[in-house]
Design a protein around this motif. Structure first.
Motif, PDB file in Angstrom:
ATOM      1  N   LYS A 187     -15.444  19.515 -21.236  1.00 39.56           N
ATOM      2  CA  LYS A 187     -14.814  18.292 -21.742  1.00 39.56           C
ATOM      3  C   LYS A 187     -15.700  17.079 -21.497  1.00 39.56           C
ATOM      4  O   LYS A 187     -15.833  16.204 -22.362  1.00 39.56           O
ATOM      5  N   GLN A 188     -16.318  17.033 -20.334  1.00 39.96           N
ATOM      6  CA  GLN A 188     -17.248  15.934 -20.048  1.00 39.96           C
ATOM      7  C   GLN A 188     -18.469  16.019 -20.958  1.00 39.96           C
ATOM      8  O   GLN A 188     -18.975  15.010 -21.451  1.00 39.96           O
ATOM      9  N   MET A 189     -18.934  17.250 -21.185  1.00 40.36           N
ATOM     10  CA  MET A 189     -20.073  17.450 -22.081  1.00 40.36           C
ATOM     11  C   MET A 189     -19.737  16.950 -23.485  1.00 40.36           C
ATOM     12  O   MET A 189     -20.565  16.307 -24.153  1.00 40.36           O
ATOM     13  N   ALA A 190     -18.516  17.221 -23.941  1.00 43.56           N
ATOM     14  CA  ALA A 190     -18.110  16.773 -25.268  1.00 43.56           C
ATOM     15  C   ALA A 190     -18.155  15.253 -25.369  1.00 43.56           C
ATOM     16  O   ALA A 190     -18.566  14.704 -26.403  1.00 43.56           O
ATOM     17  N   GLU A 191     -17.759  14.565 -24.321  1.00 41.80           N
ATOM     18  CA  GLU A 191     -17.807  13.099 -24.315  1.00 41.80           C
ATOM     19  C   GLU A 191     -19.245  12.598 -24.409  1.00 41.80           C
ATOM     20  O   GLU A 191     -19.548  11.656 -25.141  1.00 41.80           O
ATOM     21  N   GLU A 192     -20.138  13.234 -23.656  1.00 40.81           N
ATOM     22  CA  GLU A 192     -21.542  12.827 -23.681  1.00 40.81           C
ATOM     23  C   GLU A 192     -22.164  13.087 -25.055  1.00 40.81           C
ATOM     24  O   GLU A 192     -22.974  12.291 -25.542  1.00 40.81           O
ATOM     25  N   VAL A 193     -21.779  14.207 -25.654  1.00 42.02           N
ATOM     26  CA  VAL A 193     -22.294  14.547 -26.982  1.00 42.02           C
ATOM     27  C   VAL A 193     -21.848  13.510 -28.005  1.00 42.02           C
ATOM     28  O   VAL A 193     -22.635  13.060 -28.842  1.00 42.02           O
ATOM     29  N   ARG A 194     -20.597  13.114 -27.954  1.00 38.17           N
ATOM     30  CA  ARG A 194     -20.084  12.128 -28.906  1.00 38.17           C
ATOM     31  C   ARG A 194     -20.797  10.780 -28.759  1.00 38.17           C
ATOM     32  O   ARG A 194     -21.044  10.091 -29.741  1.00 38.17           O
ATOM     33  N   PHE A 314     -11.714  23.088 -35.790  1.00 38.91           N
ATOM     34  CA  PHE A 314     -12.208  22.792 -34.452  1.00 38.91           C
ATOM     35  C   PHE A 314     -13.619  22.198 -34.457  1.00 38.91           C
ATOM     36  O   PHE A 314     -14.143  21.843 -33.395  1.00 38.91           O
ATOM     37  N   VAL A 315     -14.247  22.138 -35.630  1.00 36.85           N
ATOM     38  CA  VAL A 315     -15.629  21.662 -35.706  1.00 36.85           C
ATOM     39  C   VAL A 315     -15.662  20.144 -35.682  1.00 36.85           C
ATOM     40  O   VAL A 315     -14.937  19.477 -36.422  1.00 36.85           O
ATOM     41  N   ARG A 316     -16.501  19.599 -34.820  1.00 33.49           N
ATOM     42  CA  ARG A 316     -16.676  18.155 -34.712  1.00 33.49           C
ATOM     43  C   ARG A 316     -18.127  17.800 -35.005  1.00 33.49           C
ATOM     44  O   ARG A 316     -19.031  18.643 -34.894  1.00 33.49           O
ATOM     45  N   MET A 317     -18.347  16.539 -35.338  1.00 34.65           N
ATOM     46  CA  MET A 317     -19.668  16.046 -35.719  1.00 34.65           C
ATOM     47  C   MET A 317     -20.118  14.978 -34.737  1.00 34.65           C
ATOM     48  O   MET A 317     -19.323  14.143 -34.302  1.00 34.65           O
ATOM     49  N   ALA A 318     -21.405  15.003 -34.368  1.00 26.83           N
ATOM     50  CA  ALA A 318     -21.953  14.026 -33.421  1.00 26.83           C
ATOM     51  C   ALA A 318     -23.412  13.766 -33.757  1.00 26.83           C
ATOM     52  O   ALA A 318     -24.036  14.525 -34.507  1.00 26.83           O
TER      53      ALA A 318
END
Length: 453
Positions: A187-194, A314-318
């Protein structure tokens, strides 16, 4: 797809093209495919010329999508009895961009009436200019000022307008949010990726996790698409590389860029070796089938793979990762429109182009095709920003966009470079030797392909 009664049906056409697919990859097959493609277009021209009709048929070559169907149907309805746009389809599953480019070039060399208007990859404009009508007389300064600078930049050769932007895309990092959240620290990784992660942190996370899922997939087959991640890494660290070095790649910045791609596969092992057999379409399919976590893709992913709703939700873009000593860089892609100089229907082609540049048409390209609009209105008018709040993120992505170099021999040079970049990633040749040989081959404009192992 969407052909008239006097046009070959989709089943007939796709049957021929798919039958030619395997032969294309062999030396003699390329010539066979070209002859059939040329014959196919000649048949269209023959029947359209040798029957009496009041309707002008305008032949338009592109990869036909749902957005194309809607727009062509609407244009044909508005001009019923006068003009009919007839699509010539290049379906994604059947053609790589390289194959499509060669078939289109061979067709235009025939100087026939089979194609009036055609879409080209933004990097093909320089090559296809020789078969295209110059468009300066058809577009006013006001009309051109209404187009996005990012799209219009790719439409000139030697100061002459030879193409018009149609649809714009950009490289992005795609990821499965559900799979990432399930990992320790995910979850933290997802925040950094965004927010925009560095390559160092991205690689570190991938090497530390334990998962059977492929971590990072990028298309690494020997084709133009491989050069997009290479150029993104190169220009992310050396933004004026091509202004400084031109097409010389035996340089330290180029070595760093290629070494990083090689390390993703050979050293860090966060990219599967199977990626070296993947083009854009097959990398997407692998990402879906194997439940990959991250994928280097395009902003059109959502519409390109509309048939997998379960995974797609579930696919997100960054933004793509960047280096600490550089800046974010994301390759511009997309397609421009060119009018065949051999066409006898140039005015009709121009009228259709202007229809495609209308606000309603561009909205269709955006909502049904997934491509960025190429008209400035979308990014400037408050009504569009409210209707499409995602335009704010798109504007941020556009700020990090980079163009591949504009050169009339780019497609030839890119084939050479892709060959040696591919060989290095496969571990068949070291980085220094790969770039030294690529530079030498580019300078002599020759390529000697080793047998596939």
């Amino acid at each position: 797809m969407f052909l008239s009664a006097n046009f070959l049906t989709l089943d007939e056409k796709n049957g021929r093209l798919k039958a030619m697919k395997s032969a294309f990859r062999q030396h003699w097959g390329a010539m066979f495919l070209s002859l059939v493609a040329l014959s196919f277009i000649a048949v269209q021209a023959f029947f359209s010329t040798h029957r009496e009709k009041a309707v002008t048929e305008l032949y338009f070559a592109d990869r036909m999508t749902e957005a194309h169907r809607v727009l062509i149907d609407e244009y044909n309805r508005l001009h019923q009895g006068k003009v009919k746009v007839v699509p010539i389809d290049f379906p994604n599953p059947d053609f790589t961009t390289n194959e499509r480019k060669e078939i289109l070039a061979r067709s235009l060399r025939g100087e026939g009436e089979g194609i009036d208007l055609f879409a080209v990859d933004v990097i093909w404009v320089q090559r296809f200019e020789r078969w295209s009508e110059h468009l300066d007389p058809y577009f006013s300064r006001k009309e051109l000022d209404g187009l996005s600078a990012e799209g219009l930049q790719t439409c000139y050769k030697d100061g002459k307008l030879v193409a018009i932007p149609f649809k714009l895309a950009q490289g992005v990092l795609l990821y499965r949010e559900d799979l990432l959240h399930a990992l320790p620290g995910g979850k933290q990784m997802a925040e950094e990726v965004r927010r925009g992660i560095t390559w160092t942190e991205f690689v570190k996370f991938g090497r530390n996790i334990r998962t059977p899922n492929p971590y990072y997939i990028f298309p690494a087959a020997e084709y133009e698409g491989l050069l997009c991640p290479f150029i993104e890494i190169l220009l992310g660290r050396e933004g004026t590389y091509f202004e400084t070095y031109g097409f010389k790649f035996d340089t330290e910045p180029a070595r760093k860029a290629l070494r990083f791609l090689v390390d993703l596969v050979q050293t860090y092992k966060i990219t599967p070796e199977a990626a070296t057999a993947m083009t854009e379409v097959s990398s997407y399919e692998y990402f879906i089938r194997r439940n990959g976590i991250f994928l280097r893709g395009w902003t059109t992913y959502d519409k390109d793979f509309s048939n997998v709703p379960e995974q797609k939700r579930f696919v997100r873009m960054a933004p793509l990762p960047h280096f600490e000593d550089g800046k974010p860089a994301s390759t511009f892609g997309g397609w421009n429109l060119m009018v065949s100089k051999f066409s006898t229907k140039k005015e009709e082609a121009i009228a259709f182009i202007k229809f495609l540049l209308g606000k309603e048409s561009q909205e269709t390209i955006f909502t049904k095709g997934g491509y960025f609009p190429v008209v400035r209105t979308f990014y400037e008018e408050e009504s569009y920003r409210k209707k499409f709040p995602e335009l704010a993120e798109i504007s941020r992505l556009l700020a990090h966009g980079v163009h591949r170099p504009s050169h009339d021999k780019y497609t030839k040079y890119s084939e050479i470079l892709a060959h040696y970049v591919f060989q290095a990633i496969r571990g068949r040749i070291d980085v220094e030797d790969a770039l030294r040989q690529a530079t030498k081959a580019i300078e002599s404009e020759k390529i000697l392909l080793e047998p596939t192992l």
